[in-house]
Write a protein that holds these residues in place. Sequence first.
Motif, PDB file in Angstrom:
ATOM      1  N   PHE A  68      -3.456   6.709  -9.093  1.00  0.00           N
ATOM      2  CA  PHE A  68      -4.171   5.439  -8.967  1.00  0.00           C
ATOM      3  C   PHE A  68      -5.433   5.450  -9.831  1.00  0.00           C
ATOM      4  O   PHE A  68      -5.723   4.488 -10.558  1.00  0.00           O
ATOM      5  CB  PHE A  68      -4.502   5.188  -7.500  1.00  0.00           C
ATOM      6  N   ALA A 148      -5.427  -3.032  -8.722  1.00  0.00           N
ATOM      7  CA  ALA A 148      -4.625  -2.505  -7.609  1.00  0.00           C
ATOM      8  C   ALA A 148      -3.447  -3.420  -7.304  1.00  0.00           C
ATOM      9  O   ALA A 148      -2.340  -2.950  -7.007  1.00  0.00           O
ATOM     10  CB  ALA A 148      -5.492  -2.320  -6.373  1.00  0.00           C
ATOM     11  N   GLN A 153       3.536   1.353  -7.842  1.00  0.00           N
ATOM     12  CA  GLN A 153       3.513   2.646  -7.161  1.00  0.00           C
ATOM     13  C   GLN A 153       4.798   3.419  -7.429  1.00  0.00           C
ATOM     14  O   GLN A 153       5.901   2.866  -7.331  1.00  0.00           O
ATOM     15  CB  GLN A 153       3.355   2.434  -5.655  1.00  0.00           C
TER      16      GLN A 153
END
Length: 329
Positions: A68, A148, A153
């Motif tokens: 991240f 974000a 992911q």
Amino acid sequence: MDDMIATLTARAASAIAHWNLPDQVPELLKYRENAVFKVRLRDGRPAALRLHRPAYHSPVALASELAFMAVLREKGISVPLPIAAADGSLLAVLPSPESSAPHYADLIGWMEGEPLGHTGAPLPRTGRDLPALFRVIGQEMARLHDVADGFVQAAGFERPAWDVEGLLGQAPFWGRFWDCPLLAPTQRDDLARLRDRLLPRLSALAPGLDYGLIHADLVRENVLVADGAVAFIDFDDCGFGFRLFDLATALLRNRHEPDYPQLRAALLEGYTAVRPQAEPDFQHLPLFLLLRALTYIGWAAARPELPDNPARLRRYLGDIETLAKDLRV
């Protein structure tokens, strides 16, 4: 404590071999969740070596944090850049004689700047335009949330959740604050009743609130200031949560500043300049200030070895009493 620091420093000195760094004595900067050391790369530049607290995060969760951070950095957010070890991995495994759980170490790039401030002390003001700084912090926090939202992911991505269960469930991530053994029984009872009142309120609001990956610990020490720009460090607690949780964390310790209303307004103005869709959620910020204050009780309960815990708990309880009155719960 001195023996522990010596042990950690020796472990850090052995860890740097994974990155083929020159022989050196790492300089301990901080010891809280992690032990953070300043080290030198082969070209002489500084970097931060982190020894993660054993059994706090899994290696998958640690790798997810670094992934991240790398994407945030790639997208122009000022955060530390993870540095791969000689074998290409971002994590090194270090046996821990004191624990059955191993120590994990990583190395991240150095971030220049001075902390926005320190807990328990007034914000430094000399040479600073604090409302302008808080506006920039709000903008950068919103940009982080934008990145974000677009972050893809990888399979198995793992980070903690600051959702309803993570804040007020039976096993909150930072501990059952209403069971803190360091408090008097009457204080624990008061916190248990407060939790009972807050849980249905948060549960009812949660589906309509902005939610996603957050930093989760944007306290003063984790915001670095340099020439009017800001950088965010210490993503150890980043995870999934309400975006109001990040805003509340950035504001909570500044409530006693003489110009807090101006600082609060500046932070929210900066945030909505980037994410105007967030403004309707701001009416619930008082609730999240209280929720954030409650997490600190659970955090302190799990760390009874901290020498300033009694003073911390007195501050936290004072905050909770004031915020609960303001919220009329």
